[in-house]
Scaffold this active site. Structure first.
Site, PDB file in Angstrom:
ATOM      1  CD  GLU A 199      38.376  39.437  46.572  1.00 18.99           C
ATOM      2  OE1 GLU A 199      38.030  38.507  47.322  1.00 18.99           O
ATOM      3  OE2 GLU A 199      38.712  40.561  46.982  1.00 18.99           O
ATOM      4  CG  ASP A 200      42.337  40.863  43.861  1.00 18.30           C
ATOM      5  OD1 ASP A 200      41.164  41.260  43.723  1.00 18.30           O
ATOM      6  OD2 ASP A 200      42.969  40.951  44.925  1.00 18.30           O
TER       7      ASP A 200
END
Ligand code: MN
Length: 676
Positions: A85-86
């Site tokens: 996600e990051d």
């Protein structure tokens, strides 16, 4: 109790490895180390709002998971849960380095990236939906998500105030109830208290202050109680550890609001928990507690015999303790205790084989329901509404005429009941009887109702049902039927296709049929029929014959032989068909136990429940299930499912119960219903 400072202070890999060493020495440290190194490299340079390096977050998530004694795969996935996600890492990279299982877990907790034309709310609902589907494949997905949420909530004070409120609301609405439904009560309680602190700071502080004020006095009181019970257990040679119960601010707040009581009244309810080794000791300890102090009969609950749908098991009783204070006592085994605090996560602690885990969480009907109806709900708002409804923990317990317990959401109707039994029963439902009286289909059921559904081949669901049915899965099934109907009407081509698809057979629920089969094969049924060997025999449910009763067999069409009591009222209308009756003898039935539903009516008084359970134990019967409630101000009704060896045994039990002071009536439940 919350201790922000302690929980915010970040820890490193040494802490994780130390926690793992004690919590779960079987964890593969090489894999953990590798996941840690990968996460450190991926999150390099990222900083949290607290100013700490980002890696502290996945690290804390992994520590929470380790504390829950989860396995290598889950803890590694916890360390890696934010890399896709990051950071620039992809699922493919994770897969090549850590394999399919870990990748699937990481994927499950990864947000759906925002796409144009999607509002934030829609994207959130889509992410939640994706996560729930992944959870049904592997329940560890939601456990990681909850650990993630927990650490984010512990550190939420670093966010701007408006974000805090939004996240706290979402926690209160979705994540805390989800944790509760999975039985993870430690996590749900902490999530609620953290969110409560943000949403109602004044009330939070008031409760915290009031508790601190009264703590010493309360501790002294509970200490005395502990000593009294311990001494008695020692005398009787029963092992049991007596522990206090953690204070949960939000539940006190909720009780004050919902029950319109003062803090004093709520807090006067003192509670202890007794943990022991074996189930039989639970009931032994219950006896001890009831001998020391008078139980309040209406508050006795046997969640060991009837576990909650989140697998929670325990005996609950409230007694009038020293100085006249109400004392809540929970009694459970160590394993039940782990399940009570960690819920579904306790499976990994007890290292049950994975198929058992799968089977068990499939029993969590709400997860099954969610997957069933989620595909049907295109609209975000409706999805969120139904999800909240399904997470709503209030539920009722009702019975089939055969005594099977069906759990339904609060406010459920006979239609919900019919669909809970089987879709075909729901689809052909035309009427309902509650405790043997005809009721409208929209009647709201209450716990303890015996519900019977009347079906007809001509019956079918109606649009009007959608207005009063309660459970999302019922709604889904009715809609599915109505939609099919519409298609049928749409055109001949369409309609013939539909018909082919629709060759549904069922009239009896599947599991029911399996039970019947195994029943006939069971050698020990204790009945002989001349000249018949491989015949399906059932004991009729209307009169529930037991060995010693004068019985007769009735040859049904296609369903074998049903054994009735000779005086069973339901035989009257069959009496013309003499040739279908055959003689039946009990044989070899001495060592078989038969379940019997027995009701005991009494004027409520102190020690009543204790006296009843005493007599039952003297009569050497097993209690399969017990239930107590007070109807009017002081008329108590107990319902038991007992195991009896036969008629003589039942007579002895009834005799003993009738002789108890203030008992007014004792009867077999089904007979009362039929003879009324
Ligand atoms: Mn995270």
């Amino acid at each position: 109790m919350l201790d922000f400072e302690l929980k915010i202070r970040s820890r490193d890999i040494t802490t994780l490895l130390a926690v793992l060493k004690t919590a779960n020495p079987d964890v593969d440290m090489t894999v953990i180390r590798k996941a840690y190194d990968f996460a450190v490299a991926a999150h390099e340079g990222q900083v949290r709002l607290s100013g700490e390096p980002y890696i502290t977050h996945p690290m804390e998530v992994a520590i929470i998971l380790a504390g829950l004694k989860l396995d290598t795969i889950t803890i590694a996935a916890g360390l890696l849960h934010d890399v896709v996600e990051d950071t620039g890492a992809t699922l493919d990279i994770i897969k090549s380095k850590f394999g399919q299982e870990i990748t699937q877990l990481v994927d499950g907790v990864t947000k759906i990236s925002s796409i144009k034309n999607r509002t934030k709310a829609t994207a959130q609902a889509a992410t939640l939906r994706k996560m729930l589907i992944a959870t049904v494949k592997d329940v560890r997905v939601i456990i990681i998500k909850l650990a993630d949420k927990l650490h984010n909530m512990r550190t939420i004070i670093f966010h701007p105030p408006e974000d805090q409120v939004r996240v706290a609301k979402e926690t209160m609405d979705i994540y805390a109830p989800l944790a509760r439904r999975l039985g993870m009560s430690n996590i749900s309680a902490e999530l609620e208290d953290l969110a409560f602190h943000i949403l109602n700071p004044d009330e939070y502080n008031e409760i915290k202050y009031s508790i601190a004020q009264r703590n010493t006095e309360l501790e002294e009181y509970l200490d005395n109680v502990r000593k009294t019970i311990s001494a008695r257990l020692n005398e009787l040679n029963i092992t049991g550890t007596i522990v206090g119960r953690a204070k949960h601010y939000y539940s006190i707040f909720k009780k004050i609001k919902e029950q319109k009581k003062t803090f004093q009244e709520i807090y006067d309810l003192r509670g202890i928990r007794i943990i022991t080794k074996e189930i039989k000791d639970c009931y032994g300890i219950l006896g001890v507690v009831h001998t020391l102090w008078s139980p309040i009969v209406t508050r006795f609950k046997d969640y060991i015999a009837v576990p909650k749908s989140n697998m929670y098991q325990s005996l609950h009783t409230t007694v009038i303790g020293p100085e006249g204070h109400w004392l809540e006592v929970q009694i459970r085994t160590e394993k039940m205790h782990a399940t009570a605090e960690m819920g579904i996560a306790a499976h990994w602690l007890y290292k049950e084989d994975p198929t058992a885990v799968k089977r068990d969480y499939k029993n969590l009907t709400f997860l099954k329901d969610i997957t069933e109806w989620q595909a049907d709900l295109k609209d975000t708002r409706e999805f969120m509404k139904s999800l909240r409804m399904d997470l709503y923990e209030n539920e009722i317990f009702v019975f089939t005429p055969k005594g099977k317990i069906i759990k339904l959401p609060l406010g459920a109707t006979p239609v919900d009941f019919a669909y809970a039994i089987h879709t075909e029963i729901g689809n052909s439902c035309v009427g309902a009887m509650v405790d043997n009286a005809l009721v409208p289909l929209k009647t709201q059921l209450v716990s303890g109702d015996i519900v019977e559904i009347l079906t007809s081949k001509k019956g079918h669901p109606s649009e009007a049902w959608l207005k009063f049915v309660m459970s999302p899965s019922t709604r889904y099934k009715i809609r599915t039927w109505l939609r099919k109907q519409d298609k049928d009407r749409a055109g001949p081509e369409e309609s013939s296709k539909q018909k082919d698809e629709k060759t549904v057979k069922v009239s009896i629920p599947k599991d029911e049929r399996i039970k019947l089969k195994s029943f006939s094969k069971q050698k020990g049924i204790g009945i002989t029929i001349d000249g018949a060997t491989d015949v399906l025999i059932r004991l009729s449910q209307c009169c529930q014959p037991i060995p010693g009763d004068d019985v007769v067999g009735f040859v049904t069409r296609g369903r074998g032989i049903t054994v009735h009591k000779r005086n069973c009222p339901s035989l009257k209308r069959l009496s013309r068909e003499k040739e279908r009756f055959i003689n039946i003898l009990w044989e070899g039935a001495e060592n078989i136990f038969y379940p019997v539903k027995l009701a005991v009516e009494a004027i409520d008084r102190s020690n009543l429940l204790k006296d009843i359970t005493n007599e039952l134990s003297h009569a050497k019967t097993n209690i399969i299930k017990a239930e107590a409630h007070v109807e009017n101000s002081d008329a108590a009704i107990f319902r038991f499912i007992l195991e009896v060896r036969g008629n003589d045994h039942l007579k002895e039990i009834t005799h003993r119960l009738k002789n108890i002071r203030s008992v007014t009536r004792v009867y077999k439940l089904n007979e009362k219903v039929i003879l009324k």
